[in-house]
Design a protein around this motif. Structure first.
Motif, short mmCIF file in Angstrom:
data_model
loop_
_atom_site.label_atom_id
_atom_site.label_comp_id
_atom_site.label_asym_id
_atom_site.label_seq_id
_atom_site.Cartn_x
_atom_site.Cartn_y
_atom_site.Cartn_z
N GLU A 14 0.82 -1.21 0.00
CA GLU A 14 0.00 0.00 0.00
C GLU A 14 0.86 1.27 0.00
OE1 GLU A 14 -2.30 -0.79 3.51
OE2 GLU A 14 -3.84 -1.89 2.39
N ARG A 15 1.91 1.27 0.83
CA ARG A 15 2.80 2.44 0.88
C ARG A 15 3.52 2.63 -0.46
NH1 ARG A 15 4.13 0.78 6.21
NH2 ARG A 15 6.01 -0.22 5.42
N LEU A 16 3.96 1.54 -1.05
CA LEU A 16 4.63 1.63 -2.35
C LEU A 16 3.69 2.25 -3.39
CD1 LEU A 16 6.94 0.97 -4.38
CD2 LEU A 16 5.81 -1.25 -4.71
N ILE A 17 2.46 1.79 -3.45
CA ILE A 17 1.48 2.33 -4.41
C ILE A 17 1.25 3.81 -4.13
CG2 ILE A 17 -0.89 2.17 -5.30
CD1 ILE A 17 1.09 -0.18 -5.99
N ASP A 18 1.08 4.17 -2.87
CA ASP A 18 0.90 5.58 -2.51
C ASP A 18 2.07 6.43 -3.02
OD1 ASP A 18 -1.46 4.97 -1.22
OD2 ASP A 18 -0.62 5.14 0.81
N GLU A 19 3.29 5.97 -2.76
CA GLU A 19 4.49 6.72 -3.17
C GLU A 19 4.60 6.84 -4.69
OE1 GLU A 19 7.78 4.73 -1.27
OE2 GLU A 19 6.98 5.16 0.73
N LEU A 20 4.37 5.72 -5.40
CA LEU A 20 4.48 5.75 -6.86
C LEU A 20 3.42 6.65 -7.48
CD1 LEU A 20 5.21 1.99 -7.68
CD2 LEU A 20 6.81 3.91 -7.79
N CYS A 21 2.20 6.55 -7.00
CA CYS A 21 1.13 7.37 -7.57
C CYS A 21 1.34 8.85 -7.29
CB CYS A 21 -0.23 6.90 -7.05
SG CYS A 21 -0.74 5.32 -7.79
N GLU A 22 1.85 9.16 -6.10
CA GLU A 22 2.13 10.56 -5.79
C GLU A 22 3.30 11.07 -6.63
OE1 GLU A 22 3.61 13.13 -1.99
OE2 GLU A 22 2.11 11.57 -1.63
N LYS A 23 4.37 10.31 -6.71
CA LYS A 23 5.55 10.71 -7.47
C LYS A 23 5.23 10.96 -8.94
CE LYS A 23 10.10 9.12 -8.91
NZ LYS A 23 11.12 8.07 -8.79
N HIS A 24 4.35 10.12 -9.52
CA HIS A 24 4.05 10.21 -10.95
C HIS A 24 2.73 10.92 -11.25
CE1 HIS A 24 7.52 7.83 -12.12
NE2 HIS A 24 7.25 7.01 -11.13
N ASN A 25 2.15 11.54 -10.23
CA ASN A 25 0.89 12.30 -10.40
C ASN A 25 -0.19 11.48 -11.08
OD1 ASN A 25 1.87 14.75 -9.21
ND2 ASN A 25 3.06 15.06 -11.09
N ILE A 26 -0.39 10.28 -10.60
CA ILE A 26 -1.39 9.38 -11.19
C ILE A 26 -2.78 9.84 -10.75
CG2 ILE A 26 -2.21 6.98 -11.28
CD1 ILE A 26 0.57 7.61 -12.66
N PRO A 27 -3.71 10.00 -11.70
CA PRO A 27 -5.07 10.42 -11.35
C PRO A 27 -5.74 9.45 -10.37
CG PRO A 27 -4.73 10.55 -13.72
CD PRO A 27 -3.54 9.84 -13.15
N GLU A 28 -6.60 9.99 -9.54
CA GLU A 28 -7.29 9.23 -8.49
C GLU A 28 -8.01 7.99 -9.04
OE1 GLU A 28 -8.28 8.70 -4.47
OE2 GLU A 28 -7.06 10.31 -5.30
N GLU A 29 -8.61 8.11 -10.22
CA GLU A 29 -9.36 6.97 -10.77
C GLU A 29 -8.45 5.78 -11.10
OE1 GLU A 29 -9.12 10.02 -14.20
OE2 GLU A 29 -9.60 10.07 -12.09
N HIS A 30 -7.19 6.03 -11.39
CA HIS A 30 -6.24 4.93 -11.62
C HIS A 30 -5.71 4.37 -10.30
CE1 HIS A 30 -6.06 5.32 -15.96
NE2 HIS A 30 -5.90 6.63 -15.83
N TYR A 31 -5.54 5.24 -9.34
CA TYR A 31 -4.99 4.85 -8.04
C TYR A 31 -5.77 3.67 -7.44
CZ TYR A 31 -4.17 4.95 -3.01
OH TYR A 31 -3.91 4.60 -1.71
N GLY A 32 -7.08 3.76 -7.42
CA GLY A 32 -7.91 2.70 -6.84
C GLY A 32 -7.71 1.37 -7.53
N ASN A 33 -7.67 1.39 -8.86
CA ASN A 33 -7.46 0.15 -9.61
C ASN A 33 -6.11 -0.48 -9.28
OD1 ASN A 33 -9.90 0.67 -10.82
ND2 ASN A 33 -9.05 1.14 -12.82
N ILE A 34 -5.08 0.35 -9.23
CA ILE A 34 -3.74 -0.14 -8.95
C ILE A 34 -3.68 -0.71 -7.53
CG2 ILE A 34 -1.31 0.53 -8.69
CD1 ILE A 34 -1.95 2.73 -10.86
N LEU A 35 -4.21 0.03 -6.59
CA LEU A 35 -4.18 -0.39 -5.19
C LEU A 35 -4.91 -1.72 -4.99
CD1 LEU A 35 -3.32 0.39 -2.29
CD2 LEU A 35 -5.60 1.41 -2.05
N ILE A 36 -6.09 -1.84 -5.53
CA ILE A 36 -6.87 -3.08 -5.36
C ILE A 36 -6.18 -4.26 -6.03
CG2 ILE A 36 -9.04 -4.25 -5.93
CD1 ILE A 36 -10.40 -1.46 -5.53
#
Length: 136
Positions: A14-36
């Motif tokens: 979960e922390r890795l996904i948070d860090e990667l999505c923040e670093k690469h400015n991933i839109p919220e709608e992609h974040y949920g898919n990646i995290l799940i």
């Protein structure tokens, strides 16, 4: 990175996904898919692959860019028959408490491949700067 097969280690993913999505400015709608999808893959490796044995490791490799994330999750278990995973949307499976992980991973990612008799799963998320298309 690798971690022991203990349920609480899902927070590492979960922390890795948070860090990667923040670093690469991933839109919220992609974040949920990646995290799940990734937490499902890690859960499967811990609980099904390694049978919750803390002496066995889950190995997670990744490559990330603003447009594409690639993940490889490997366990030390015997593998499984990934070609014949029951469809959780079939009427006879709707009430079962398990069996949705592979379905979710496949539908939330852009590419998913099992290797080494199911001990390894590769998951790719592409076009991360575009909005997610929701189909009815």
């Amino acid at each position: 990175m690798d971690f022991s097969s203990q349920g609480e280690n899902i927070t590492i993913v979960e922390r890795l996904i948070d860090e990667l999505c923040e670093k690469h400015n991933i839109p919220e709608e992609h974040y949920g898919n990646i995290l799940i999808a990734l937490t499902e893959a890690a859960n499967n490796a811990i609980y099904h692959g390694n049978r919750n044995d803390p002496d066995k490791k889950v190995i997670l490799q990744y490559e990330a860019s603003p447009k594409k994330f690639y993940f490889r999750i490997e366990d030390e278990g015997p593998g499984f028959d990934f070609e014949n995973v029951p469809d959780p949307t079939s009427p006879e499976n709707l009430e079962k408490p398990n069996g949705r992980g592979v379905f979710l991973m496949r539908h939330l990612s852009d590419e998913m491949t099992f290797l080494e008799n199911g001990r390894v799963v590769e998951i790719v998320f592409s076009n991360l700067t575009k909005p997610v298309e929701v189909s009815a």
